[in-house]
Motif scaffolding. Structure first.
Motif, mmCIF file in Angstrom:
data_model
loop_
_atom_site.group_PDB
_atom_site.id
_atom_site.type_symbol
_atom_site.label_atom_id
_atom_site.label_comp_id
_atom_site.label_asym_id
_atom_site.label_seq_id
_atom_site.Cartn_x
_atom_site.Cartn_y
_atom_site.Cartn_z
ATOM 1 N N GLY A 50 0.783 -1.225 0.000
ATOM 2 C CA GLY A 50 0.000 0.000 0.000
ATOM 3 C C GLY A 50 0.815 1.276 0.000
ATOM 4 O O GLY A 50 0.250 2.370 0.136
ATOM 5 N N LEU A 51 2.126 1.176 -0.170
ATOM 6 C CA LEU A 51 3.009 2.343 -0.139
ATOM 7 C C LEU A 51 3.660 2.560 -1.492
ATOM 8 O O LEU A 51 3.704 1.658 -2.335
ATOM 9 C CB LEU A 51 4.109 2.162 0.919
ATOM 10 C CG LEU A 51 3.674 1.852 2.351
ATOM 11 C CD1 LEU A 51 4.913 1.629 3.211
ATOM 12 C CD2 LEU A 51 2.815 2.958 2.913
ATOM 13 N N GLN A 52 4.185 3.747 -1.677
ATOM 14 C CA GLN A 52 5.019 4.006 -2.832
ATOM 15 C C GLN A 52 6.373 3.335 -2.611
ATOM 16 O O GLN A 52 6.841 3.205 -1.480
ATOM 17 C CB GLN A 52 5.207 5.514 -3.026
ATOM 18 C CG GLN A 52 3.928 6.273 -3.356
ATOM 19 C CD GLN A 52 3.354 5.903 -4.704
ATOM 20 O OE1 GLN A 52 4.088 5.680 -5.670
ATOM 21 N NE2 GLN A 52 2.024 5.830 -4.781
ATOM 22 N N ARG A 53 6.988 2.927 -3.690
ATOM 23 C CA ARG A 53 8.301 2.287 -3.572
ATOM 24 C C ARG A 53 9.287 3.236 -2.887
ATOM 25 O O ARG A 53 9.379 4.408 -3.233
ATOM 26 C CB ARG A 53 8.837 1.897 -4.953
ATOM 27 C CG ARG A 53 10.143 1.101 -4.893
ATOM 28 C CD ARG A 53 10.562 0.670 -6.281
ATOM 29 N NE ARG A 53 9.586 -0.204 -6.894
ATOM 30 C CZ ARG A 53 9.531 -1.524 -6.706
ATOM 31 N NH1 ARG A 53 10.403 -2.102 -5.887
ATOM 32 N NH2 ARG A 53 8.620 -2.259 -7.301
ATOM 33 N N GLY A 54 9.997 2.711 -1.906
ATOM 34 C CA GLY A 54 10.978 3.506 -1.181
ATOM 35 C C GLY A 54 10.465 4.099 0.108
ATOM 36 O O GLY A 54 11.238 4.715 0.850
ATOM 37 N N GLU A 55 9.165 3.903 0.423
ATOM 38 C CA GLU A 55 8.603 4.500 1.636
ATOM 39 C C GLU A 55 8.632 3.552 2.843
ATOM 40 O O GLU A 55 8.443 3.993 3.970
ATOM 41 C CB GLU A 55 7.158 4.937 1.392
ATOM 42 C CG GLU A 55 7.014 6.111 0.439
ATOM 43 C CD GLU A 55 5.577 6.548 0.256
ATOM 44 O OE1 GLU A 55 5.359 7.738 -0.073
ATOM 45 O OE2 GLU A 55 4.653 5.706 0.438
ATOM 46 N N GLY A 56 8.829 2.272 2.607
ATOM 47 C CA GLY A 56 8.788 1.296 3.689
ATOM 48 C C GLY A 56 10.048 1.306 4.538
ATOM 49 O O GLY A 56 11.095 1.820 4.133
ATOM 50 N N TRP A 57 9.961 0.704 5.693
ATOM 51 C CA TRP A 57 11.080 0.757 6.645
ATOM 52 C C TRP A 57 12.325 0.055 6.112
ATOM 53 O O TRP A 57 13.444 0.453 6.446
ATOM 54 C CB TRP A 57 10.675 0.186 7.999
ATOM 55 C CG TRP A 57 10.540 -1.307 8.083
ATOM 56 C CD1 TRP A 57 9.396 -2.040 7.980
ATOM 57 C CD2 TRP A 57 11.597 -2.257 8.302
ATOM 58 N NE1 TRP A 57 9.673 -3.386 8.107
ATOM 59 C CE2 TRP A 57 11.020 -3.545 8.311
ATOM 60 C CE3 TRP A 57 12.974 -2.146 8.493
ATOM 61 C CZ2 TRP A 57 11.756 -4.702 8.498
ATOM 62 C CZ3 TRP A 57 13.726 -3.300 8.685
ATOM 63 C CH2 TRP A 57 13.112 -4.557 8.688
ATOM 64 N N VAL A 58 12.154 -0.969 5.263
ATOM 65 C CA VAL A 58 13.326 -1.665 4.733
ATOM 66 C C VAL A 58 14.096 -0.761 3.780
ATOM 67 O O VAL A 58 15.335 -0.711 3.812
ATOM 68 C CB VAL A 58 12.907 -2.972 4.039
ATOM 69 C CG1 VAL A 58 14.141 -3.696 3.506
ATOM 70 C CG2 VAL A 58 12.142 -3.879 4.999
ATOM 71 N N ALA A 59 13.378 -0.037 2.927
ATOM 72 C CA ALA A 59 14.040 0.924 2.042
ATOM 73 C C ALA A 59 14.703 2.033 2.851
ATOM 74 O O ALA A 59 15.820 2.466 2.541
ATOM 75 C CB ALA A 59 13.033 1.518 1.060
#
Length: 219
Positions: A50-59
């Motif tokens: 549900g997020l844009q690429r690069g917004e998650g905690w792993v990124a």
């Protein structure tokens, strides 16, 4: 010994010295430190659902490592909907392919959503931890909690099993990935409409939770 013989001996000694240095530099322990690989094995909370690429905690973890000039790269092997059984089946191939120095295991939430036995979740986590350690990796177990409607006893037992696995196998531990998110005063505003997956604004907090347990493992 004449001067000519002495020069030949000196050149021979220098050649042997250089050869030994070259051989030593080829040894794994003598090479310049290679970037460590951090393998993240998780579910939708780590797969940027549900997020844009690069917004998650792993990124964001990759960005933090670069910012702090820590020689480590991140491999995100997370799959939305994955369970501990799925992670257990996928891990051997991932270990062989990536040869990580650290494995972050963020699985278990979907086990609870599906009502799977806690003993199964525990056994799968233990198997993954042991496989990663046998492959030479350090391990960080990321804990999860369930909403109160699952029942007080079940919720307590579920939350405790992550700590039990970490203690049994002497690994790193993040007690609760969503600390400061799910239990914050503005918790409702920190989740997507499904009320399961955090919005992008929550992921820096999630990263901080993971970082506290991960940084010591990076050395």
């Amino acid at each position: 010994m004449n001067a000519s013989a002495g020069r030949r001996l000196t050149r021979r000694a220098l050649l042997v010295h250089c050869t030994l240095l070259a051989a030593a530099s080829a040894l794994p322990g003598a090479r310049a430190a290679a970037p460590r690989r951090v393998l993240v094995l998780g579910d939708s909370l780590s797969a940027e659902y549900g997020l844009q690429r690069g917004e998650g905690w792993v990124a964001l973890l990759g960005e933090r490592l670069a910012r702090d000039k820590i020689a480590a790269s991140v491999i995100n092997a997370s799959i939305s909907g994955d369970t501990t059984s799925g992670g257990r089946s996928r891990l051997p191939a991932l270990l062989k392919q990536h040869q990580p120095g650290v494995v972050v295991i963020e699985l278990g939430g979907n086990d609870a959503l599906r009502g799977l036995p806690l003993s199964m979740t525990r056994d799968n986590l233990l198997a993954m931890v042991r496989a990663a350690k046998q492959a030479g990796a350090k391990v960080l177990v990321v804990g999860m909690q369930v909403p109160p409607n699952y029942g007080r006893q079940y919720g307590a037992d579920f939350a405790a099993l992550f700590a039990q696995v970490a203690k049994t196998e002497d690994t790193g531990l993040v007690p609760f990935l969503l600390k400061g998110v799910a239990d914050s005063p503005q918790a409702d505003a920190m989740f997507q409409p499904d009320r399961i997956h955090p919005i992008a604004k929550a992921h820096p907090t999630m990263l901080d939770n993971v970082w506290a347990g991960l940084k010591p493992l990076l050395g």
